[in-house]
Write an enzyme that holds these catalytic residues in place. Structure first.
Site, PDB file in Angstrom:
ATOM      1  N   HIS A 182     -40.787 -30.975   1.867  1.00 61.13           N
ATOM      2  CA  HIS A 182     -41.478 -32.288   1.363  1.00 61.13           C
ATOM      3  C   HIS A 182     -42.907 -32.951   1.496  1.00 61.13           C
ATOM      4  CE1 HIS A 182     -39.069 -33.120  -1.874  1.00 61.13           C
ATOM      5  NE2 HIS A 182     -37.615 -33.040  -1.727  1.00 61.13           N
TER       6      HIS A 182
ATOM      7  N   GLU B 218     -30.681 -41.040   2.127  1.00 60.30           N
ATOM      8  CA  GLU B 218     -30.951 -40.812   0.616  1.00 60.30           C
ATOM      9  C   GLU B 218     -30.317 -40.101   0.179  1.00 60.30           C
ATOM     10  OE1 GLU B 218     -35.102 -39.206   0.062  1.00 60.30           O
ATOM     11  OE2 GLU B 218     -34.973 -39.615  -2.334  1.00 60.30           O
ATOM     12  N   HIS B 219     -30.000 -38.909   0.429  1.00 61.37           N
ATOM     13  CA  HIS B 219     -29.157 -37.706   0.364  1.00 61.37           C
ATOM     14  C   HIS B 219     -28.366 -37.604   1.236  1.00 61.37           C
ATOM     15  CE1 HIS B 219     -33.292 -36.904  -1.360  1.00 61.37           C
ATOM     16  NE2 HIS B 219     -32.609 -36.663  -2.852  1.00 61.37           N
TER      17      HIS B 219
ATOM     18  N   HIS C 249     -26.640 -84.331 -17.094  1.00 59.50           N
ATOM     19  CA  HIS C 249     -25.336 -83.370 -16.859  1.00 59.50           C
ATOM     20  C   HIS C 249     -24.061 -83.270 -17.151  1.00 59.50           C
ATOM     21  CE1 HIS C 249     -28.700 -80.808 -14.621  1.00 59.50           C
ATOM     22  NE2 HIS C 249     -28.021 -79.694 -14.542  1.00 59.50           N
TER      23      HIS C 249
ATOM     24  N   GLN D  15     -35.787 -30.461   2.682  1.00 54.22           N
ATOM     25  CA  GLN D  15     -35.494 -32.036   2.604  1.00 54.22           C
ATOM     26  C   GLN D  15     -37.192 -31.540   3.595  1.00 54.22           C
ATOM     27  OE1 GLN D  15     -34.440 -33.985   1.244  1.00 54.22           O
ATOM     28  NE2 GLN D  15     -36.453 -35.317   1.778  1.00 54.22           N
TER      29      GLN D  15
ATOM     30  N   ASP E 124     -31.443 -32.879  -7.945  1.00 48.69           N
ATOM     31  CA  ASP E 124     -33.010 -33.290  -7.497  1.00 48.69           C
ATOM     32  C   ASP E 124     -32.892 -32.154  -9.113  1.00 48.69           C
ATOM     33  OD1 ASP E 124     -32.970 -33.904  -5.013  1.00 48.69           O
ATOM     34  OD2 ASP E 124     -33.567 -32.213  -4.130  1.00 48.69           O
TER      35      ASP E 124
ATOM     36  N   GLN F 178     -54.680 -47.485  -8.120  1.00 47.36           N
ATOM     37  CA  GLN F 178     -55.485 -48.062  -9.587  1.00 47.36           C
ATOM     38  C   GLN F 178     -53.988 -47.718 -11.285  1.00 47.36           C
ATOM     39  OE1 GLN F 178     -55.957 -45.359  -7.674  1.00 47.36           O
ATOM     40  NE2 GLN F 178     -56.991 -43.553  -8.984  1.00 47.36           N
TER      41      GLN F 178
HETATM   42  P1  NAD Z   1     -49.544 -39.110  -6.127  1.00 46.75           P
HETATM   43  O1  NAD Z   1     -49.577 -39.031  -7.792  1.00 46.75           O
HETATM   44  O2  NAD Z   1     -47.891 -40.132  -5.221  1.00 46.75           O
HETATM   45  O3  NAD Z   1     -50.968 -39.330  -5.959  1.00 46.75           O
HETATM   46  C1  NAD Z   1     -52.303 -39.085  -6.041  1.00 46.75           C
HETATM   47  C2  NAD Z   1     -53.001 -40.063  -6.305  1.00 46.75           C
HETATM   48  O4  NAD Z   1     -53.605 -40.623  -4.708  1.00 46.75           O
HETATM   49  C3  NAD Z   1     -54.410 -39.480  -6.376  1.00 46.75           C
HETATM   50  O5  NAD Z   1     -54.197 -39.313  -7.813  1.00 46.75           O
HETATM   51  C4  NAD Z   1     -55.275 -40.952  -5.986  1.00 46.75           C
HETATM   52  O6  NAD Z   1     -55.751 -41.308  -7.564  1.00 46.75           O
HETATM   53  C5  NAD Z   1     -54.264 -41.116  -4.935  1.00 46.75           C
HETATM   54  N1  NAD Z   1     -55.619 -40.943  -3.956  1.00 46.75           N
HETATM   55  C6  NAD Z   1     -55.380 -40.008  -2.953  1.00 46.75           C
HETATM   56  N2  NAD Z   1     -56.751 -40.261  -2.066  1.00 46.75           N
HETATM   57  C7  NAD Z   1     -56.482 -41.188  -1.433  1.00 46.75           C
HETATM   58  C8  NAD Z   1     -57.456 -42.046  -1.436  1.00 46.75           C
HETATM   59  N3  NAD Z   1     -58.306 -41.597  -0.565  1.00 46.75           N
HETATM   60  N4  NAD Z   1     -57.636 -43.477  -1.649  1.00 46.75           N
HETATM   61  C9  NAD Z   1     -57.159 -44.123  -2.674  1.00 46.75           C
HETATM   62  N5  NAD Z   1     -56.321 -42.871  -3.658  1.00 46.75           N
HETATM   63  C10 NAD Z   1     -55.855 -41.798  -2.997  1.00 46.75           C
HETATM   64  O7  NAD Z   1     -49.454 -37.373  -5.172  1.00 46.75           O
HETATM   65  P2  NAD Z   1     -49.315 -36.947  -4.121  1.00 46.75           P
HETATM   66  O8  NAD Z   1     -50.270 -36.827  -2.831  1.00 46.75           O
HETATM   67  O9  NAD Z   1     -48.819 -35.106  -4.584  1.00 46.75           O
HETATM   68  O10 NAD Z   1     -47.340 -37.542  -3.737  1.00 46.75           O
HETATM   69  C11 NAD Z   1     -46.346 -37.211  -4.262  1.00 46.75           C
HETATM   70  C12 NAD Z   1     -45.269 -38.213  -3.078  1.00 46.75           C
HETATM   71  O11 NAD Z   1     -44.382 -38.683  -3.974  1.00 46.75           O
HETATM   72  C13 NAD Z   1     -45.097 -37.070  -2.023  1.00 46.75           C
HETATM   73  O12 NAD Z   1     -45.126 -38.029  -0.703  1.00 46.75           O
HETATM   74  C14 NAD Z   1     -43.692 -37.057  -2.593  1.00 46.75           C
HETATM   75  O13 NAD Z   1     -42.739 -36.706  -1.408  1.00 46.75           O
HETATM   76  C15 NAD Z   1     -43.236 -38.210  -3.304  1.00 46.75           C
HETATM   77  N6  NAD Z   1     -42.381 -37.661  -3.486  1.00 46.75           N
HETATM   78  C16 NAD Z   1     -40.874 -38.591  -3.702  1.00 46.75           C
HETATM   79  C17 NAD Z   1     -39.856 -38.446  -4.571  1.00 46.75           C
HETATM   80  C18 NAD Z   1     -39.052 -39.268  -4.459  1.00 46.75           C
HETATM   81  O14 NAD Z   1     -38.183 -39.062  -4.992  1.00 46.75           O
HETATM   82  N7  NAD Z   1     -38.578 -39.440  -3.144  1.00 46.75           N
HETATM   83  C19 NAD Z   1     -39.945 -37.934  -5.267  1.00 46.75           C
HETATM   84  C20 NAD Z   1     -41.282 -37.197  -5.889  1.00 46.75           C
HETATM   85  C21 NAD Z   1     -41.781 -37.173  -5.358  1.00 46.75           C
END
Ligand code: NAD
Length: 434
Positions: free
Chosen positions: A259, A323-324, A416, A256, A357, A188
């Protein structure tokens, strides 16, 4: 962790090892499609409803303003404030150095071409906050956006159980001079930034990592806005020779693995002994990790590859396009020219991925899932567009004019051709009157 001998691997097995298992989750796609169309249709009302459904909070308003952010930020522990300040300074210094002016080039006498950068005016930053709020991602995205000169920076992060954000994120906002943080998470948030609502401004490009709902939404709104890159689970590939320290290598692989269960931690080594010692170290270090359960599953999805030398190790790494990439060897210098595909590279035995990171200065938003073959990580450039300029003197048009006329005629584009010819004859007319 399974061990493969590179020399025994067929081309198709190498391809299989390098392909990431991205789940094609129809249920997530359907849900995200529904969320996007609901936000488009109902705007803010949909955002309040989704906050209730997915984040379990009854929001009174969709954002925190500068004063509210300041009040929350004031509760940050001194030690964390100092660490954020140091990381911010390094990230700022490194990303500021990326701003470069290009030279004007005279391609023919009187024909001058050049490029100038302009900031993308409106950008949207998604800061994950479901399982953990990530202030480091806030610094990594907002710092280059500010340096690039983006006029409107819209920040979205999921609301926490108290209908606020935490003190770390609030402190980053104050430090960066960002005066509003939208309490919107998931698909959303992406939909709101892509299409705009009564409260959330529409942006031109969306940045930031997130869970499957967030990344699927980013992929789906691409016909409306630009995105930084496609995203998948995080990954590391460590190349280690006999000069590596197995405890350090194990620590990097586990950093890693913690995560997420779908993270990959790949070890490529020229030494059987280093592989054996690293696996032993992984067992030891795993035992005391708080996120042990997650890391165990990720390590089970990972593998080690034994190669005959470092050249062969680099060959595999380029095919995997991590990626890394960590070069755990004293001989890293000679490997640098051989690197073709990688998001960010960590050189030698004293450069853990964790520094990149958080705090060394490089960006941690990087291409995963093999996209490092074609994408760069986020940088100041990602917030800029390059506009080309050209200026021709009358003499310049005389020099290049006939070339253009011939090519336009060959393509059957008479108008042209005429745009050049009309000027050439004007010039010769002026000339003949002189
Ligand atoms: P997020 O903020 O990505 O998602 C949370 C949101 O997901 C919630 O606010 C909700 O609105 C939605 N949600 C949850 N359950 C739901 C459902 N059943 N249906 C619909 N919407 C739903 O936070 P997160 O879940 O903690 O995930 C963070 C992600 O970001 C992880 O996968 C992490 O690995 C990734 N990440 C990647 C990097 C990168 O550089 N590659 C860096 C940081 C984080």
């Amino acid at each position: 962790m399974k061990i493969y001998n590179y020399t025994d691997l067929s081309k198709s097995k190498i391809e299989e090892l390098c392909s990431r298992q991205i789940e094609d989750d129809k249920l997530v796609e359907e849900r995200v499609t529904d969320i996007i169309s609901t936000v488009k249709k109902d705007g803010d009302k949909a955002l309040f409803n989704f906050a209730k459904a997915f984040d379990k909070v009854d929001l009174e308003k969709l954002f925190l303003n500068a004063e509210e952010l300041k009040a929350i930020a004031s509760t940050i522990p001194a030690e964390a404030k100092k660490a954020i300040d140091t990381a911010y300074q390094n990230i700022k210094t490194f990303h500021q150095s990326q701003l470069k002016t290009e030279d004007k080039i005279e391609t023919m006498s009187g024909v001058v071409c050049w490029r100038e950068s302009r900031a993308i005016e409106k950008v949207g930053l998604y800061i994950p906050g479901g399982t953990a709020v990530l202030p480091s991602t806030f610094l990594m995205l907002a710092t280059p956006a500010i340096i690039a000169g983006c006029k409107e920076i819209v920040v979205c992060s999921p609301p926490q159980s108290d209908c606020k954000t935490n003190c770390y994120l609030a402190y980053c906002a104050v430090l960066l001079g960002i005066e509003k943080v939208f309490l919107i998470g998931g698909a959303q948030a992406v939909a709101a930034m892509a299409f705009g609502t009564e409260t959330v401004p529409q942006v031109y490009k969306i940045f930031g990592p997130g869970n499957r709902y967030v990344t699927t939404a980013k992929t789906m709104v691409q016909n409306k806005v630009a995105i930084d890159m496609p995203a998948g689970p995080s990954e590391v590939l460590v190349i280690a020779d006999e000069t590596a320290n197995p405890s350090f290598v194990a620590a990097d692989l586990l950093a890693q693995a913690e995560h997420g269960t779908d993270s990959q931690a790949i070890l490529v080594s020229t030494s059987n002994q280093i592989i054996a010692d690293t696996l032993k170290e992984i067992e030891n270090q795993l035992a005391i990790l708080p996120r042990k359960e997650i890391a165990v599953k990720a390590i089970a999805n990972s593998y080690a590859v034994l190669t005959k030398d470092l050249d062969q190790a680099m060959q595999f790494s380029n095919e995997y396009a991590p990626e890394h990439l960590i070069l755990a060897t004293e001989h890293f210098q000679s490997l640098i020219p051989l690197i073709i595909n990688a998001g960010s590279v960590f050189l030698g035995n004293f450069t853990p991925e964790s520094v990149g990171d958080y705090a060394s200065g490089t960006n941690h938003t990087l291409p995963t899932s093999g996209f490092a073959k074609a994408y760069s990580g986020v940088s100041t450039d990602a917030f800029l567009k390059k506009i080309t300029f050209q200026h021709l003197s009358a003499a310049g048009l005389n020099n290049i004019g006939n070339t253009v006329e011939i090519l336009a005629e060959a393509e059957g584009l008479e108008a042209h051709k005429n745009a050049v010819s009309i000027r050439l004859s004007f010039e010769s007319g002026v000339g003949s009157q002189k």
